[in-house]
Design an enzyme around this catalytic site. Structure first.
Site, PDB file in Angstrom:
ATOM      1  N   CYS A   1       7.532 -30.755  32.285  1.00 45.63           N
ATOM      2  CA  CYS A   1       6.833 -31.785  32.214  1.00 45.63           C
ATOM      3  C   CYS A   1       7.176 -31.860  30.541  1.00 45.63           C
ATOM      4  CB  CYS A   1       5.621 -32.333  31.676  1.00 45.63           C
ATOM      5  SG  CYS A   1       5.110 -33.934  30.989  1.00 45.63           S
TER       6      CYS A   1
ATOM      7  N   CYS B   1      -3.465 -44.049  25.856  1.00 50.15           N
ATOM      8  CA  CYS B   1      -2.093 -41.760  26.068  1.00 50.15           C
ATOM      9  C   CYS B   1      -2.981 -42.108  24.312  1.00 50.15           C
ATOM     10  CB  CYS B   1      -0.660 -42.814  25.838  1.00 50.15           C
ATOM     11  SG  CYS B   1       0.328 -41.285  25.970  1.00 50.15           S
TER      12      CYS B   1
ATOM     13  N   GLY C   1       6.237 -38.720  24.087  1.00 54.67           N
ATOM     14  CA  GLY C   1       7.451 -39.532  23.858  1.00 54.67           C
ATOM     15  C   GLY C   1       8.348 -41.007  24.935  1.00 54.67           C
ATOM     16  N   GLU C   2       8.227 -41.802  24.361  1.00 54.74           N
ATOM     17  CA  GLU C   2       9.425 -41.711  25.202  1.00 54.74           C
ATOM     18  C   GLU C   2      10.662 -42.284  25.024  1.00 54.74           C
ATOM     19  OE1 GLU C   2       8.996 -46.003  27.589  1.00 54.74           O
ATOM     20  OE2 GLU C   2      11.371 -45.150  27.424  1.00 54.74           O
TER      21      GLU C   2
ATOM     22  N   SER D   1      10.886 -41.700  32.763  1.00 56.18           N
ATOM     23  CA  SER D   1       9.426 -41.875  32.949  1.00 56.18           C
ATOM     24  C   SER D   1       9.566 -43.667  31.753  1.00 56.18           C
ATOM     25  CB  SER D   1       8.409 -41.430  33.469  1.00 56.18           C
ATOM     26  OG  SER D   1       7.434 -42.981  32.561  1.00 56.18           O
TER      27      SER D   1
ATOM     28  N   SER E   1       6.028 -46.670  34.091  1.00 56.42           N
ATOM     29  CA  SER E   1       4.307 -46.871  33.678  1.00 56.42           C
ATOM     30  C   SER E   1       3.909 -47.599  33.652  1.00 56.42           C
ATOM     31  CB  SER E   1       4.016 -46.254  32.878  1.00 56.42           C
ATOM     32  OG  SER E   1       4.502 -45.177  31.984  1.00 56.42           O
TER      33      SER E   1
ATOM     34  N   HIS F   1       0.806 -49.134  35.439  1.00 53.24           N
ATOM     35  CA  HIS F   1      -0.308 -49.696  34.752  1.00 53.24           C
ATOM     36  C   HIS F   1      -1.832 -50.392  35.230  1.00 53.24           C
ATOM     37  CE1 HIS F   1       0.687 -45.933  34.066  1.00 53.24           C
ATOM     38  NE2 HIS F   1       1.273 -46.242  32.400  1.00 53.24           N
TER      39      HIS F   1
ATOM     40  N   ASN G   1      -6.810 -39.471  32.284  1.00 55.95           N
ATOM     41  CA  ASN G   1      -7.427 -38.167  31.680  1.00 55.95           C
ATOM     42  C   ASN G   1      -7.260 -38.792  30.092  1.00 55.95           C
ATOM     43  OD1 ASN G   1      -6.744 -36.310  33.476  1.00 55.95           O
ATOM     44  ND2 ASN G   1      -3.829 -36.778  32.931  1.00 55.95           N
TER      45      ASN G   1
ATOM     46  N   CYS H   1      -1.023 -35.472  31.774  1.00 59.90           N
ATOM     47  CA  CYS H   1      -0.234 -36.423  31.141  1.00 59.90           C
ATOM     48  C   CYS H   1      -1.078 -37.479  30.753  1.00 59.90           C
ATOM     49  CB  CYS H   1      -0.105 -37.201  32.462  1.00 59.90           C
ATOM     50  SG  CYS H   1       1.681 -37.811  33.160  1.00 59.90           S
TER      51      CYS H   1
HETATM   52  N1  SAH Z   1       6.524 -42.764  27.385  1.00 56.11           N
HETATM   53  C1  SAH Z   1       7.150 -42.834  28.808  1.00 56.11           C
HETATM   54  C2  SAH Z   1       6.318 -41.224  29.758  1.00 56.11           C
HETATM   55  C3  SAH Z   1       5.309 -39.869  28.616  1.00 56.11           C
HETATM   56  S1  SAH Z   1       3.629 -40.786  28.859  1.00 56.11           S
HETATM   57  C4  SAH Z   1       5.590 -43.491  29.911  1.00 56.11           C
HETATM   58  O1  SAH Z   1       4.867 -44.205  28.858  1.00 56.11           O
HETATM   59  O2  SAH Z   1       6.109 -43.770  30.604  1.00 56.11           O
HETATM   60  C5  SAH Z   1       4.142 -40.165  30.687  1.00 56.11           C
HETATM   61  C6  SAH Z   1       2.959 -41.098  31.953  1.00 56.11           C
HETATM   62  O3  SAH Z   1       1.465 -40.279  31.985  1.00 56.11           O
HETATM   63  C7  SAH Z   1       3.290 -42.123  31.628  1.00 56.11           C
HETATM   64  O4  SAH Z   1       3.001 -42.897  33.132  1.00 56.11           O
HETATM   65  C8  SAH Z   1       1.703 -42.326  31.286  1.00 56.11           C
HETATM   66  O5  SAH Z   1       1.258 -44.254  31.073  1.00 56.11           O
HETATM   67  C9  SAH Z   1       0.803 -41.588  31.315  1.00 56.11           C
HETATM   68  N2  SAH Z   1      -0.139 -41.121  30.271  1.00 56.11           N
HETATM   69  C10 SAH Z   1      -0.264 -41.831  28.764  1.00 56.11           C
HETATM   70  N3  SAH Z   1      -1.480 -41.400  28.578  1.00 56.11           N
HETATM   71  C11 SAH Z   1      -2.533 -41.062  30.006  1.00 56.11           C
HETATM   72  C12 SAH Z   1      -3.316 -40.297  30.066  1.00 56.11           C
HETATM   73  N4  SAH Z   1      -4.381 -40.803  29.308  1.00 56.11           N
HETATM   74  N5  SAH Z   1      -4.235 -39.925  31.687  1.00 56.11           N
HETATM   75  C13 SAH Z   1      -3.287 -40.779  32.116  1.00 56.11           C
HETATM   76  N6  SAH Z   1      -2.136 -40.478  32.440  1.00 56.11           N
HETATM   77  C14 SAH Z   1      -1.841 -40.885  31.325  1.00 56.11           C
HETATM   78 FE1  SF4 Z   2       2.108 -43.216  25.762  1.00 59.55          FE
HETATM   79 FE2  SF4 Z   2       4.458 -43.204  27.136  1.00 59.55          FE
HETATM   80 FE3  SF4 Z   2       3.135 -45.136  25.833  1.00 59.55          FE
HETATM   81 FE4  SF4 Z   2       4.196 -43.923  24.000  1.00 59.55          FE
HETATM   82  S1  SF4 Z   2       5.339 -44.648  25.971  1.00 59.55           S
HETATM   83  S2  SF4 Z   2       2.136 -44.526  23.996  1.00 59.55           S
HETATM   84  S3  SF4 Z   2       4.032 -41.626  25.561  1.00 59.55           S
HETATM   85  S4  SF4 Z   2       1.984 -43.827  27.617  1.00 59.55           S
END
Ligand code: SAH
Ligand code: SF4
Length: 405
Positions: A140, A154, A206-207, A238, A260, A262, A337, A380
């Site tokens: 990852c 996050c 990061g994104e 992602s 993502s 959600h 998480n 994650c």
């Molecule tokens: N920024 C991108 C990729 C990084 S985050 C994105 O948001 O997709 C990777 C994945 O972890 C995303 O689906 C995000 O929503 C999820 N994620 C972020 N925080 C989390 C948490 N505390 N518990 C479970 N998943 C989480």
């Molecule tokens: Fe976290 Fe992805 Fe949202 Fe950025 S875009 S805050 S890395 S879940």
């Protein structure tokens, strides 16, 4: 040392071109400021070698040789690149470096998950996580230091964006993990049938679509047949939903896509994933429908973090399958998480199972992602660098997300 090296006679290539005398070519750059060859595209590497004095007619071959040493064999010391002449190696050493991010800490979870905290230029830190599973090993990787977005569940989202990672820093995460797993092929030995790093997910900090070029160039390197040669179907990008970049990702990167999602209503998603206020669910799903090569074997993954009492009702599950109807998809249910200071709670297991059942009955595979590496905060959404733990203020969060405060 061969007699020819000693006399420094001009070297002849097979095509009969006289080589420049690399031993006496002027030093191009000051000590400590040598450009890193890692992360350059093939064209970039080719151009850099020409710039350093490599004759144009040989640059293609030298590019291929260096590429193999760096990405197929994991060699960073030019002196070990034995199919290059000694003088050429010395010139490379004076002019360039093959550098990885510095490994600051390296933690191994009770379940075998490994987390690397890496220091990069500017003293910033990012994390990468290796997750061994029965049928695969997934790395990852992070794409930015911090994140401009502010998803409420996050941990990375509470850290200001510091900067985009360079392709070298993204590829460097793969190099470091391969070093640690001792996964470089040994000359003369057949590589093992199973790869330790068989998959890459851009799900770290990061994104990725806000660092489009950096991610694209790094993934091109990861997919290159002469290097790691990972299939594009073993890489998943992602995104939280940067809608205008999704078609570009399909055309220019070509990996699998994870979204993502959600939430199943704009009202809830606006809160959880604030980028939804710019590009709402309908726009996001339309971009998904247009994603190239969608099929049963190349499905979009919809990630859905299970948050107690927020997005985990039966009604949500039913809306979810309706929303994505017609898109070749799988749904990845991620139990939230937790991290220190988080406002959300993980849904109860019975709730997650009930939700999964509804999704399954609608014909979607919906694996519940087992939380991995929780004891080392490697799961994650838990990644956040130790040096940049200062929490954003509400005003900063609003400003960075382009939202009213
Ligand atoms: N920024 C991108 C990729 C990084 S985050 C994105 O948001 O997709 C990777 C994945 O972890 C995303 O689906 C995000 O929503 C999820 N994620 C972020 N925080 C989390 C948490 N505390 N518990 C479970 N998943 C989480
Ligand atoms: Fe976290 Fe992805 Fe949202 Fe950025 S875009 S805050 S890395 S879940």
């Amino acid at each position: 040392m061969t007699p020819r090296d000693e006399k420094r006679a001009p070297e002849r290539s097979p095509a009969g071109v006289i080589q420049p005398d690399f031993a006496t070519l002027p030093r191009k750059v000051a000590e400590g400021a040598r450009p890193n060859l890692v992360g350059l595209t093939r064209d970039g590497l080719h151009a850099a070698l020409i710039e350093a004095g490599t004759p144009e007619r040989q640059a293609g071959m030298r590019t291929a040789q260096l590429w193999q040493w760096i990405y197929q064999r994991g060699v960073s010391d030019f002196s070990q690149m034995t199919n290059l002449s000694k003088d050429y190696r010395a010139m490379l050493d004076r002019t360039f470096e093959v550098a990885r991010p510095q490994v600051v800490t390296h933690q191994v979870s009770a379940d075998g998950t490994r987390k690397y905290l890496l220091r990069i230029a500017g003293g910033h830190e990012v994390e990468a996580v290796y997750i061994p599973e029965e049928d695969r090993g997934t790395l990852c990787v992070s794409s930015q230091v911090g994140c401009t977005l502010t998803c409420t569940f996050c941990h990375t989202g509470t850290q200001k964006l510091v900067r985009n990672l360079t392709p070298a820093e993204i590829v460097g995460q793969i190099l470091v993990a391969r070093d640690d797993l001792d996964e470089w092929p040994v000359a003369g030995q057949r590589p093992p049938d199973r790869r330790l790093i068989s998959n890459i997910v851009l799900m770290g900090m990061g994104e990725p679509l806000y660092n489009f070029e950096g991610v694209r160039d790094a993934m091109k390197i990861a997919m290159d047949n002469e290097g790691f040669s990972l299939s594009r179907r073993r890489i998943t990008l992602s995104t939280s939903g940067v809608v205008p970049e999704i078609p570009r990702a399909g055309a220019e990167i070509g990996t699998l896509l994870a979204i993502s999602l959600h939430a199943t209503t704009d009202e809830v998603r606006n809160e959880l994933v604030p980028i939804n206020r710019k590009w709402p669910i309908a726009d996001l799903l339309e971009a998904c429908r247009q994603y190239p090569r969608l099929s049963n074997s190349e499905r979009i993954t919809f990630e859905y973090v299970m948050l107690k009492g927020v997005n985990d009702s039966d009604a949500d599950a039913k809306r979810l399958v309706k929303l994505i109807a017609g898109i070749p998809a799988k749904i990845n249910l991620i139990p939230f998480n937790p991290w220190p200071g988080a406002v959300h709670e993980r849904s109860d297991w019975e709730r997650i199972e009930k939700f999964a059942e509804i999704v399954n009955r609608a014909g979607y595979a919906s694996p519940v992602r087992t939380p991995r590496g929780e004891d080392i905060l490697a799961a994650c959404g838990q990644l956040k660098s130790a040096t940049e733990r200062a929490r954003k203020t509400r005003a900063q969060i609003a400003e960075e997300a382009g939202l009213p405060g």
